[in-house]
Write a protein that holds these residues in place. Structure first.
Motif, PDB file in Angstrom:
ATOM      1  N   PHE A 236      11.819   9.384   2.229  1.00  0.00           N
ATOM      2  CA  PHE A 236      11.120   9.202   1.200  1.00  0.00           C
ATOM      3  C   PHE A 236       9.845   8.222   1.464  1.00  0.00           C
ATOM      4  O   PHE A 236      10.014   7.409   1.976  1.00  0.00           O
ATOM      5  N   ASP A 237       8.627   8.978   1.024  1.00  0.00           N
ATOM      6  CA  ASP A 237       7.421   8.199   0.713  1.00  0.00           C
ATOM      7  C   ASP A 237       6.691   8.038  -0.314  1.00  0.00           C
ATOM      8  O   ASP A 237       7.220   8.802  -1.342  1.00  0.00           O
ATOM      9  N   MET A 238       6.155   6.798  -0.460  1.00  0.00           N
ATOM     10  CA  MET A 238       5.503   6.581  -1.570  1.00  0.00           C
ATOM     11  C   MET A 238       4.380   5.639  -1.536  1.00  0.00           C
ATOM     12  O   MET A 238       4.234   4.697  -0.551  1.00  0.00           O
ATOM     13  N   ASP A 239       3.304   6.020  -1.950  1.00  0.00           N
ATOM     14  CA  ASP A 239       1.909   5.338  -1.873  1.00  0.00           C
ATOM     15  C   ASP A 239       1.713   4.554  -3.199  1.00  0.00           C
ATOM     16  O   ASP A 239       1.881   5.122  -4.298  1.00  0.00           O
ATOM     17  N   PHE A 240       1.314   3.463  -3.060  1.00  0.00           N
ATOM     18  CA  PHE A 240       0.751   2.507  -4.368  1.00  0.00           C
ATOM     19  C   PHE A 240      -0.555   2.413  -4.514  1.00  0.00           C
ATOM     20  O   PHE A 240      -1.381   2.339  -3.523  1.00  0.00           O
ATOM     21  N   ASN A 241      -0.917   2.514  -5.598  1.00  0.00           N
ATOM     22  CA  ASN A 241      -2.388   2.654  -6.097  1.00  0.00           C
ATOM     23  C   ASN A 241      -2.514   0.929  -6.550  1.00  0.00           C
ATOM     24  O   ASN A 241      -1.585   0.489  -6.993  1.00  0.00           O
ATOM     25  N   ASP A 242      -3.877   0.874  -6.849  1.00  0.00           N
ATOM     26  CA  ASP A 242      -4.562  -0.445  -7.589  1.00  0.00           C
ATOM     27  C   ASP A 242      -3.957  -0.496  -8.922  1.00  0.00           C
ATOM     28  O   ASP A 242      -3.986   0.383  -9.655  1.00  0.00           O
ATOM     29  N   GLY A 243      -3.609  -1.643  -9.330  1.00  0.00           N
ATOM     30  CA  GLY A 243      -2.970  -1.796 -10.422  1.00  0.00           C
ATOM     31  C   GLY A 243      -1.442  -1.536 -10.725  1.00  0.00           C
ATOM     32  O   GLY A 243      -0.751  -1.955  -9.860  1.00  0.00           O
ATOM     33  N   VAL A 244      -1.074  -1.130 -12.107  1.00  0.00           N
ATOM     34  CA  VAL A 244       0.321  -0.838 -12.330  1.00  0.00           C
ATOM     35  C   VAL A 244       0.513   0.666 -11.655  1.00  0.00           C
ATOM     36  O   VAL A 244      -0.003   1.488 -12.053  1.00  0.00           O
ATOM     37  N   ASN A 245       1.904   0.494 -10.945  1.00  0.00           N
ATOM     38  CA  ASN A 245       2.399   1.836 -10.671  1.00  0.00           C
ATOM     39  C   ASN A 245       3.684   2.245 -11.148  1.00  0.00           C
ATOM     40  O   ASN A 245       4.686   1.066 -11.664  1.00  0.00           O
ATOM     41  N   ILE A 246       3.805   3.146 -11.861  1.00  0.00           N
ATOM     42  CA  ILE A 246       5.015   3.470 -12.920  1.00  0.00           C
ATOM     43  C   ILE A 246       5.903   4.684 -12.330  1.00  0.00           C
ATOM     44  O   ILE A 246       5.350   5.739 -11.687  1.00  0.00           O
TER      45      ILE A 246
ATOM     46  N   ILE B 296       0.883  -1.223  -0.121  1.00  0.00           N
ATOM     47  CA  ILE B 296      -0.178  -0.052   0.057  1.00  0.00           C
ATOM     48  C   ILE B 296       0.819   1.309   0.053  1.00  0.00           C
ATOM     49  O   ILE B 296       0.500   2.442  -0.591  1.00  0.00           O
ATOM     50  N   ALA B 297       2.016   1.195   0.725  1.00  0.00           N
ATOM     51  CA  ALA B 297       2.626   2.213   0.939  1.00  0.00           C
ATOM     52  C   ALA B 297       4.199   1.871   1.389  1.00  0.00           C
ATOM     53  O   ALA B 297       4.522   0.910   2.233  1.00  0.00           O
ATOM     54  N   CYS B 298       5.256   2.926   1.392  1.00  0.00           N
ATOM     55  CA  CYS B 298       6.410   2.743   1.838  1.00  0.00           C
ATOM     56  C   CYS B 298       7.136   3.915   2.366  1.00  0.00           C
ATOM     57  O   CYS B 298       6.741   4.710   1.691  1.00  0.00           O
TER      58      CYS B 298
END
Length: 69
Positions: free
Chosen positions: A17-27, A4-6
């Motif tokens: 550094f923070d990153m949120d991931f969405n459903d499907g493909v993340n580029i 979901i996030a890191c």
């Protein structure tokens, strides 16, 4: 399992550094030297761990290669 996030405090070139991931493909599309490979390696290290410190050179040891300093 779903990522979901890191948050990366200090790992190689990535600092606070923070990153949120969405459903499907993340580029992740950034310039060379930004840290895309470092982020991929960070995720791999979180799931599977890092190799030990037994190797002599930084190029051979993943722990030494991705030190934040």
């Amino acid at each position: 399992m779903k990522l979901i996030a890191c948050h990366v405090e200090n790992f190689g070139r990535l600092h606070d550094f923070d990153m949120d991931f969405n459903d499907g493909v993340n580029i992740i599309r950034q310039d060379n030297g930004w840290g895309k490979s470092t982020l991929a390696f960070f995720l791999k290290a979180m799931f599977y761990g890092l190799d030990g410190d037994r190797k002599r050179t930084a190029a051979e040891s993943e722990r030494k290669k991705f030190r934040p300093w």
